[in-house]
Design a protein around this motif. Structure first.
Motif, PDB file in Angstrom:
ATOM      1  N   LEU A  20       0.832  -1.208   0.000  1.00 14.18           N
ATOM      2  CA  LEU A  20       0.000   0.000   0.000  1.00 14.18           C
ATOM      3  C   LEU A  20       0.864   1.255   0.000  1.00 14.18           C
ATOM      4  N   MET A  21       1.963   1.230   0.763  1.00 17.47           N
ATOM      5  CA  MET A  21       2.829   2.399   0.815  1.00 17.47           C
ATOM      6  C   MET A  21       3.470   2.654  -0.547  1.00 17.47           C
ATOM      7  N   PHE A  25       3.137   6.026  -2.876  1.00 22.55           N
ATOM      8  CA  PHE A  25       4.284   6.788  -3.381  1.00 22.55           C
ATOM      9  C   PHE A  25       4.259   6.849  -4.904  1.00 22.55           C
ATOM     10  N   TYR A  26       3.850   5.720  -5.540  1.00 18.02           N
ATOM     11  CA  TYR A  26       3.728   5.714  -7.008  1.00 18.02           C
ATOM     12  C   TYR A  26       2.741   6.776  -7.472  1.00 18.02           C
ATOM     13  N   ALA A  27       1.590   6.873  -6.759  1.00 22.52           N
ATOM     14  CA  ALA A  27       0.588   7.870  -7.149  1.00 22.52           C
ATOM     15  C   ALA A  27       1.125   9.278  -6.941  1.00 22.52           C
ATOM     16  N   ILE A  28       1.846   9.514  -5.832  1.00 21.29           N
ATOM     17  CA  ILE A  28       2.358  10.860  -5.574  1.00 21.29           C
ATOM     18  C   ILE A  28       3.372  11.252  -6.639  1.00 21.29           C
ATOM     19  N   VAL A  44      -0.862   6.586   1.618  1.00 23.45           N
ATOM     20  CA  VAL A  44       0.349   6.423   2.430  1.00 23.45           C
ATOM     21  C   VAL A  44       0.025   6.561   3.914  1.00 23.45           C
ATOM     22  N   GLN A  45      -0.819   7.543   4.247  1.00 20.71           N
ATOM     23  CA  GLN A  45      -1.155   7.736   5.658  1.00 20.71           C
ATOM     24  C   GLN A  45      -1.894   6.541   6.232  1.00 20.71           C
ATOM     25  N   THR A  46      -2.881   5.992   5.485  1.00 19.81           N
ATOM     26  CA  THR A  46      -3.604   4.830   6.008  1.00 19.81           C
ATOM     27  C   THR A  46      -2.702   3.601   6.077  1.00 19.81           C
TER      28      THR A  46
ATOM     29  N   VAL B  13      -8.545  -4.300  -0.088  1.00 19.00           N
ATOM     30  CA  VAL B  13      -7.920  -3.004   0.165  1.00 19.00           C
ATOM     31  C   VAL B  13      -6.926  -2.664  -0.942  1.00 19.00           C
ATOM     32  N   ILE B  14      -6.101  -3.671  -1.325  1.00 19.93           N
ATOM     33  CA  ILE B  14      -5.107  -3.415  -2.376  1.00 19.93           C
ATOM     34  C   ILE B  14      -5.797  -3.132  -3.709  1.00 19.93           C
TER      35      ILE B  14
END
Lengths: 131, 81
Positions: A20-21, A25-28, A44-46, B13-14
């Motif tokens: 998920l992280m 980061f990929y999206a940002i 990233v926060q979740t 979720v993913i």
């Protein structure tokens, strides 16, 4: 080797946290749209909140409420019977901070849209260069 | 039972996170992000963090989605990526 694989499989929460992280980061980094970047920041926060809640979780434990709290003279409290509540309290604060940063980021995106009439980052750069 | 539910929700979720950053419509991305937040809330209720689950259901899935929808209606739904 088999022990290592078993350990890696049994910690699947942490793998989901890493995935998920990386998605966030990929999206940002690669998305051009500002709202997509803000969604990546929230992911990233979740993901970080998921990591902290996974630290506190225990198998076979219950909620941290002691049932004989008021006259607890004859009862022993085993810490392994209860989930660790300290990461939960930290993450309550983190959720509130997340929604505050989300509000500020969306307000900035709306101001940028009113100024440059677009949300795409490359078009904003060309319009800044034209002025 | 709880073990299997855990796996299903973690994979959902993913999938929802990937959908929220790849869909070509900002309103759809906002709704998918709301569903992602709600799945996170269910995950924390399963893991025993009930207080965090309450806060995430109200603040993360509720207020964040309202913020996103309001911002999309004040700007534009069009996106290139």
């Amino acid at each position: 080797m088999n022990d290592l694989v078993a350990v890696l499989i049994s910690k699947y929460n942490y793998w989901v946290y890493i995935i998920l992280m990386m998605i966030g980061f990929y999206a940002i980094i690669t998305k051009k749209n500002l709202v997509k970047k803000i969604i990546g920041m929230n992911i990233v926060q979740t993901a970080i909140i998921l990591f902290y809640i996974s630290i506190g979780a225990k198998k076979g434990a219950t909620l941290p409420i002691i049932s004989h709290g008021h006259d607890a003279v004859g009862h022993a409290v085993h810490a392994s019977d209860y989930i660790n509540p300290l990461p939960h309290v930290l993450m309550l604060t983190a959720i509130v901070v997340a929604v505050a940063t989300l509000g500020v980021a969306l307000a900035l995106a709306i101001k940028i849209y009113r100024q440059y009439n677009t949300l795409e980052e490359d078009e904003i750069h060309t319009r800044i260069r034209e002025q | 039972m709880t073990w299997q539910l855990d796996h299903i929700i973690l994979s959902l979720v993913i999938i929802l996170a990937l959908g929220a950053i790849t869909v070509k419509d900002l309103l759809g991305a906002a709704i998918l992000f709301g569903a992602y937040s709600f799945m996170m809330c269910l995950l924390w209720a399963i893991m025993g963090a009930v207080d965090v689950a309450f806060t995430e259901a109200s603040v993360g899935a509720g207020v964040s989605t309202v913020f996103f929808v309001a911002a999309v209606f004040r700007t534009t739904r069009r996106t290139k990526d």
